[in-house]
Write an enzyme that holds these catalytic residues in place. Structure first.
Site, mmCIF file in Angstrom:
data_model
loop_
_atom_site.group_PDB
_atom_site.id
_atom_site.type_symbol
_atom_site.label_atom_id
_atom_site.label_comp_id
_atom_site.label_asym_id
_atom_site.label_seq_id
_atom_site.Cartn_x
_atom_site.Cartn_y
_atom_site.Cartn_z
ATOM 1 C CG ASP A 9 -12.908 7.778 7.131
ATOM 2 O OD1 ASP A 9 -13.590 6.735 7.133
ATOM 3 O OD2 ASP A 9 -11.664 7.770 6.975
ATOM 4 N NE ARG A 49 -4.074 -1.797 2.168
ATOM 5 C CZ ARG A 49 -5.073 -1.808 3.036
ATOM 6 N NH1 ARG A 49 -5.215 -0.807 3.871
ATOM 7 N NH2 ARG A 49 -5.932 -2.801 3.053
#
Lengths: 274, 133
Positions: A140, A32
């Site tokens: 978030d 990632r």
């Protein structure tokens, strides 16, 4: 990447997000963080570890955390919490003080499927003109993912995961190969960047909180800290929804399971009375 | 005995003029525990329904002989609105087409390309599969 480099990166992620990266998750860094290395001109994960160690860099640290945060989501994910909320909505509405809004918080909203599912559920259950105001707060930790969520635009693949076709036709407009939530639905949801490890008192209290598949990334002390913080954001009759693999048992006595509803928790009566 | 009485549980009819699509749909549906029959157009599908009414039909729109919408209307007229469950699986993804199919009696609508997860999600919404936990 040396063990020290891994520890440096994992330390930043834990400090900023509470997410615990154990050694067996080293592959996550490999898969990632490539785009982050490219963006910041770093040759390797080792170089990233060294950079993080040398000096604080808010922009770089934020990019690392965002890349390692999981954004898996779908409409009406797992079904049951939404069915339960639909059943208790009339009770929650009637329990409101005159003029008070019904407030629901999607505490790790990712790309927006969860808060928009809640908005659809409320619109379908309470009708276009509910007898009380409705506020859905969607938060978030990732600013990047919130930018996407605010657009309210989803691919053909995304709208087919969990969303009944009649809900798609009713609540979305087609834009080429993509689908945009209706202005009415978009107006029901407010997006904010929030870290669950920070002080949350400013956001007020809620009748229902969705915080699903978040605790699984934390260690036990962080789970307790977050659960206690969430319980303080809950109205006395409010409900907290956790993911199917998550629980409050052994972590806090402020919350107790709602009988017969897996993943749903309410404020402990002893705590409410205290 | 009416056709409705002869419903065989877990029976699926896949209607598509593409052998490749039928093969993929068969694999997905067999994975969900259905037995699968195949038809290459709407006319064949009507005949198959008259022989044995399936629980669910996965239906393409554009096919030779009889297209999916014509089959849908004929099936609803002949067998009623309850059974079988009919799920359009098509490249026709325009809003108006979806509404047209729903108005004609389709219960769900899958936009191609699709995978087992999307198909399973749609079947779960119809109560034909248990939703994933």
């Amino acid at each position: 990447m040396t063990n020290d480099d891994f520890a440096e990166i994992a330390g930043v992620v834990r400090r900023r997000s509470g997410i615990v990266l154990t050694g067996d998750k080293a592959y996550l860094l490999e898969t990632r963080l490539g785009p982050v290395l490219a963006k910041f001109g770093l040759a390797s994960l080792g170089a990233l570890g060294q950079r993080l160690k040398q000096r604080p860099d808010d922009v770089l640290e934020r990019a690392v955390v965002e890349a390692l945060t999981t954004h898996e989501s779908s409409f009406f994910r797992d079904g049951k919490p939404f069915e339960h909320l639909a059943r208790i909505l009339p009770k929650l509405v009637s329990a409101r003080a005159p003029g008070a809004a019904l407030r629901i918080w999607s505490a790790a909203c990712s790309t927006g499927q969860e808060p928009f599912s809640i908005a659809m559920l409320i619109a379908d259950t309470l009708g276009p003109r509910p007898e009380c105001r409705v506020e859905i707060l969607a938060t978030d930790i990732s600013a990047e993912i919130l930018t996407r969520a605010r657009q309210g635009v989803f691919t053909q693949f995304e709208v087919q995961r969990g969303l009944p076709i009649r809900s798609l036709v009713k609540h979305f407009k087609q834009e080429g190969a993509k689908w945009r939530v209706s202005p009415e639905l978009a107006a029901m949801v407010r997006f904010e960047e929030r870290n669950l490890l920070n002080d949350l008192s400013a956001i007020g209290k809620f009748d229902a909180i969705f915080c699903r598949n978040v605790l699984i990334y934390f260690d036990a002390p962080t789970k307790t800290r977050v659960l206690d913080a969430l319980s303080r954001r809950l109205m006395p009759e409010g409900v907290l929804y956790l993911g199917g693999a998550e629980t409050v048992l052994g972590l806090t006595d402020r919350l107790v399971p709602v009988s017969g509803e897996r993943g749903a928790y309410g404020i402990s009566t002893q705590r409410a009375a205290a | 005995m009416s056709a409705t009485d002869e419903i065989l549980q877990r029976d699926c009819l896949v209607v598509d003029d593409s052998r490749v699509v039928r093969k993929a749909a068969r694999r997905f549906m067999e994975g969900f525990g259905f037995t699968v029959r195949e038809a290459a157009d709407g006319s064949q599908a009507l005949q198959a329904c008259r022989e044995l009414l399936p629980e669910v039909v996965l239906l393409d729109w554009n096919m030779p002989v009889m297209d999916g919408l014509t089959f849908l209307k004929a099936a609803r007229a002949e067998f009623g609105n309850g059974q079988p469950a009919i799920v359009l699986c098509t490249t026709e993804i325009a809003f108006e087409k979806i509404v047209e199919a729903l108005d004609a009696g389709a219960q769900e609508y899958v936009m191609k390309p699709f995978d087992a997860e999307i198909l399973g999600s749609k079947l779960a919404q119809l109560g034909l599969l248990q939703a994933a936990a």
